[in-house]
Design a protein around this motif. Structure first.
Motif, mmCIF file in Angstrom:
data_model
loop_
_atom_site.group_PDB
_atom_site.id
_atom_site.type_symbol
_atom_site.label_atom_id
_atom_site.label_comp_id
_atom_site.label_asym_id
_atom_site.label_seq_id
_atom_site.Cartn_x
_atom_site.Cartn_y
_atom_site.Cartn_z
ATOM 1 N N GLN A 96 63.029 27.785 10.379
ATOM 2 C CA GLN A 96 62.381 28.976 9.842
ATOM 3 C C GLN A 96 63.224 30.229 10.013
ATOM 4 O OE1 GLN A 96 58.617 29.139 11.835
ATOM 5 N NE2 GLN A 96 57.948 27.160 11.061
ATOM 6 N N SER A 97 64.273 30.141 10.815
ATOM 7 C CA SER A 97 65.073 31.319 11.109
ATOM 8 C C SER A 97 66.146 31.531 10.051
ATOM 9 C CB SER A 97 65.733 31.170 12.490
ATOM 10 O OG SER A 97 66.629 32.221 12.722
ATOM 11 N N ALA A 98 66.423 32.803 9.779
ATOM 12 C CA ALA A 98 67.494 33.133 8.835
ATOM 13 C C ALA A 98 68.868 32.834 9.412
ATOM 14 C CB ALA A 98 67.404 34.611 8.461
ATOM 15 N N VAL A 99 68.936 32.606 10.699
ATOM 16 C CA VAL A 99 70.217 32.306 11.342
ATOM 17 C C VAL A 99 70.191 30.885 11.907
ATOM 18 C CG1 VAL A 99 70.793 34.686 11.899
ATOM 19 C CG2 VAL A 99 69.360 33.396 13.473
ATOM 20 N N GLY A 100 69.519 29.994 11.192
ATOM 21 C CA GLY A 100 69.381 28.620 11.672
ATOM 22 C C GLY A 100 70.702 27.921 11.891
ATOM 23 N N ASP A 101 71.606 28.022 10.920
ATOM 24 C CA ASP A 101 72.911 27.383 11.068
ATOM 25 C C ASP A 101 73.691 27.981 12.230
ATOM 26 O OD1 ASP A 101 72.416 25.709 8.955
ATOM 27 O OD2 ASP A 101 73.372 27.011 7.471
ATOM 28 N N THR A 102 73.553 29.296 12.413
ATOM 29 C CA THR A 102 74.225 29.948 13.540
ATOM 30 C C THR A 102 73.684 29.432 14.865
ATOM 31 O OG1 THR A 102 74.547 31.944 12.223
ATOM 32 C CG2 THR A 102 74.743 32.171 14.608
ATOM 33 N N LEU A 103 72.373 29.257 14.945
ATOM 34 C CA LEU A 103 71.760 28.729 16.162
ATOM 35 C C LEU A 103 72.309 27.347 16.498
ATOM 36 C CD1 LEU A 103 67.966 29.688 16.110
ATOM 37 C CD2 LEU A 103 69.568 30.009 17.988
ATOM 38 N N ARG A 104 72.397 26.494 15.488
ATOM 39 C CA ARG A 104 72.905 25.141 15.710
ATOM 40 C C ARG A 104 74.340 25.177 16.239
ATOM 41 N NH1 ARG A 104 70.176 24.014 10.753
ATOM 42 N NH2 ARG A 104 68.430 22.593 11.047
ATOM 43 N N SER A 105 75.179 25.966 15.560
ATOM 44 C CA SER A 105 76.581 26.004 15.952
ATOM 45 C C SER A 105 76.757 26.614 17.338
ATOM 46 C CB SER A 105 77.396 26.790 14.921
ATOM 47 O OG SER A 105 76.958 28.137 14.856
ATOM 48 N N GLU A 106 75.950 27.630 17.672
ATOM 49 C CA GLU A 106 76.092 28.263 18.979
ATOM 50 C C GLU A 106 75.519 27.392 20.091
ATOM 51 O OE1 GLU A 106 74.447 32.131 18.569
ATOM 52 O OE2 GLU A 106 76.147 32.891 17.422
ATOM 53 N N LEU A 107 74.479 26.625 19.771
ATOM 54 C CA LEU A 107 73.967 25.670 20.749
ATOM 55 C C LEU A 107 75.039 24.637 21.077
ATOM 56 C CD1 LEU A 107 71.736 24.404 22.434
ATOM 57 C CD2 LEU A 107 70.841 23.330 20.368
ATOM 58 N N LEU A 108 75.720 24.153 20.032
ATOM 59 C CA LEU A 108 76.813 23.202 20.239
ATOM 60 C C LEU A 108 77.940 23.844 21.030
ATOM 61 C CD1 LEU A 108 78.051 20.434 19.665
ATOM 62 C CD2 LEU A 108 78.958 21.365 17.525
ATOM 63 N N PHE A 109 78.249 25.108 20.723
ATOM 64 C CA PHE A 109 79.313 25.822 21.429
ATOM 65 C C PHE A 109 78.993 25.944 22.923
ATOM 66 C CE2 PHE A 109 80.775 29.913 23.139
ATOM 67 C CZ PHE A 109 82.146 29.755 23.024
ATOM 68 N N ILE A 110 77.752 26.325 23.235
ATOM 69 C CA ILE A 110 77.357 26.473 24.649
ATOM 70 C C ILE A 110 77.402 25.119 25.354
ATOM 71 C CG2 ILE A 110 75.507 27.179 26.211
ATOM 72 C CD1 ILE A 110 74.556 29.106 24.028
ATOM 73 N N HIS A 111 76.937 24.081 24.662
ATOM 74 C CA HIS A 111 76.960 22.723 25.227
ATOM 75 C C HIS A 111 78.378 22.301 25.583
ATOM 76 C CE1 HIS A 111 77.007 18.373 25.355
ATOM 77 N NE2 HIS A 111 77.621 18.311 24.183
ATOM 78 N N ILE A 112 79.313 22.476 24.656
ATOM 79 C CA ILE A 112 80.699 22.068 24.889
ATOM 80 C C ILE A 112 81.337 22.929 25.974
ATOM 81 C CG2 ILE A 112 82.992 21.937 23.846
ATOM 82 C CD1 ILE A 112 81.656 21.241 21.201
ATOM 83 N N THR A 113 81.043 24.241 25.963
ATOM 84 C CA THR A 113 81.621 25.136 26.964
ATOM 85 C C THR A 113 81.209 24.739 28.371
ATOM 86 O OG1 THR A 113 81.657 26.985 25.391
ATOM 87 C CG2 THR A 113 81.761 27.529 27.749
ATOM 88 N N PHE A 114 79.925 24.463 28.572
ATOM 89 C CA PHE A 114 79.458 24.077 29.902
ATOM 90 C C PHE A 114 80.032 22.720 30.315
ATOM 91 C CE2 PHE A 114 76.639 27.592 29.668
ATOM 92 C CZ PHE A 114 76.221 27.843 30.964
ATOM 93 N N ALA A 115 80.190 21.805 29.351
ATOM 94 C CA ALA A 115 80.792 20.509 29.663
ATOM 95 C C ALA A 115 82.238 20.686 30.120
ATOM 96 C CB ALA A 115 80.730 19.596 28.441
ATOM 97 N N LEU A 116 82.987 21.525 29.414
ATOM 98 C CA LEU A 116 84.382 21.761 29.783
ATOM 99 C C LEU A 116 84.491 22.458 31.142
ATOM 100 C CD1 LEU A 116 85.890 22.839 26.342
ATOM 101 C CD2 LEU A 116 86.175 20.662 27.522
ATOM 102 N N LEU A 117 83.586 23.398 31.409
ATOM 103 C CA LEU A 117 83.589 24.053 32.720
ATOM 104 C C LEU A 117 83.312 23.040 33.831
ATOM 105 C CD1 LEU A 117 81.684 27.388 31.917
ATOM 106 C CD2 LEU A 117 84.108 27.124 32.464
ATOM 107 N N ALA A 118 82.409 22.100 33.567
ATOM 108 C CA ALA A 118 82.125 21.044 34.547
ATOM 109 C C ALA A 118 83.363 20.185 34.778
ATOM 110 C CB ALA A 118 80.955 20.185 34.065
ATOM 111 N N TYR A 119 84.058 19.831 33.688
ATOM 112 C CA TYR A 119 85.271 19.028 33.820
ATOM 113 C C TYR A 119 86.346 19.782 34.609
ATOM 114 C CZ TYR A 119 83.286 15.958 30.233
ATOM 115 O OH TYR A 119 82.480 15.095 29.543
ATOM 116 N N VAL A 120 86.422 21.090 34.407
ATOM 117 C CA VAL A 120 87.383 21.900 35.164
ATOM 118 C C VAL A 120 87.045 21.854 36.654
ATOM 119 C CG1 VAL A 120 88.166 24.260 35.612
ATOM 120 C CG2 VAL A 120 88.004 23.428 33.258
#
Length: 276
Positions: free
Chosen positions: A120-144
């Motif tokens: 329903q959000s006008a920024v739906g695609d942005t939300l998806r991509s940023e959720l993925l970005f945060i997920h990957i960032t936290f995973a990489l920080l954990a690996y570090v």
């Protein structure tokens, strides 16, 4: 613009709450009061922001926000944080508050990145991509963090070998002491475990809202949870004084081998992790 601003602020709340979980985890295992104070302050900021949004929503809709599942999840997460702060500040019950925060964080991410909200959000695609970005960032920080534990475990074994053979040189004087290396190993996984947990929660949420079909038994998902369990077991055994010295260092090295397998090979056996 208002929709985008609200989205950004909700994302900030999720990030602040996830960072507070890291400090709570450090305090829970090490009884680190400065870390506890930082965690409480971050959680208080999250609660304050949630309260502002809740009041504005009530003013705008002229009703209490519990008439839908989406509204109920937000209100539930808000109540969880209130209860957590009360338990900590008034009753000094830190352990129940820690687990409440984990539950509150999960529901806050569900609310922020819920499928209905994204559609329903006008920024739906942005939300998806940023959720993925945060997920990957936290995973990489954990690996570090896990990589750092590997480095200190290797230094521990090197230092132990040098001391045992009595071949000390001036160059080796820059190495940390055995105690410092062992402490650094523990602190590294203390940070890495909650970071990986947060990443897994956000990753599952992204898969749910973005993919038409995905399996919970996907190789990457299963291997990531196994990795999380491995480091939790290492930490629990260490806290019970079952491991110390060289044995503890070797456990970190073996655990890091699984990090490499999960990081480098996991995606190739996954049905939807296509990052090579």
């Amino acid at each position: 613009m208002a929709d985008l601003t609200m989205t950004r602020l909700h994302e900030i709340m999720v990030v602040l709450q996830s960072v507070s979980l890291v400090f709570y985890f450090i305090d829970y295992l090490n009884k680190d009061r400065p870390a506890h104070r930082i965690a409480v302050r971050l959680l208080s900021i999250v609660w304050l922001l949630q309260t502002v949004f809740l009041v504005l929503y009530i003013v705008e809709t002229k009703r209490f926000p519990i008439l839908s599942l989406f509204e109920g999840i937000y209100f539930y997460a808000w109540l969880i944080i209130i209860l957590s702060l009360v338990l900590q500040i008034i009753f000094r019950l830190d352990l129940p508050a820690f687990f409440l925060n984990v539950i509150g964080f999960i529901f806050m991410t569900i609310h922020t990145f819920a499928p209905n909200q994204i559609e329903q959000s006008a920024v739906g695609d942005t939300l998806r991509s940023e959720l993925l970005f945060i997920h990957i960032t936290f995973a990489l920080l954990a690996y570090v963090a896990f990589s750092l534990s590997f480095v200190f475990s290797t230094l521990y074994l090197l230092l132990y070998r040098v001391l045992k053979k009595k071949k000390w040189t001036k160059q080796l004087s820059r190495l940390p002491s055995l105690k410092q290396a062992e402490t650094a190993m523990t602190l590294s996984i203390l940070v890495g475990i909650p970071l990986l947990f947060v990443s897994l929660v956000l990753g599952l949420e992204w898969a749910y809202v973005s993919l038409e079909v995905f399996s919970i038994v996907d190789f990457k998902i299963v291997s990531s949870f196994i990795l999380l369990v491995i480091y939790i077991v290492v930490l629990v055994i260490k806290k019970r004084a079952r491991f110390s010295g060289t044995n503890y260092a070797w456990v970190h090295i073996y655990a890091f081998l699984f990090v490499l397998i999960n990081f480098l090979l996991g995606s190739q056996f996954s049905q939807f992790h296509l990052w090579y």
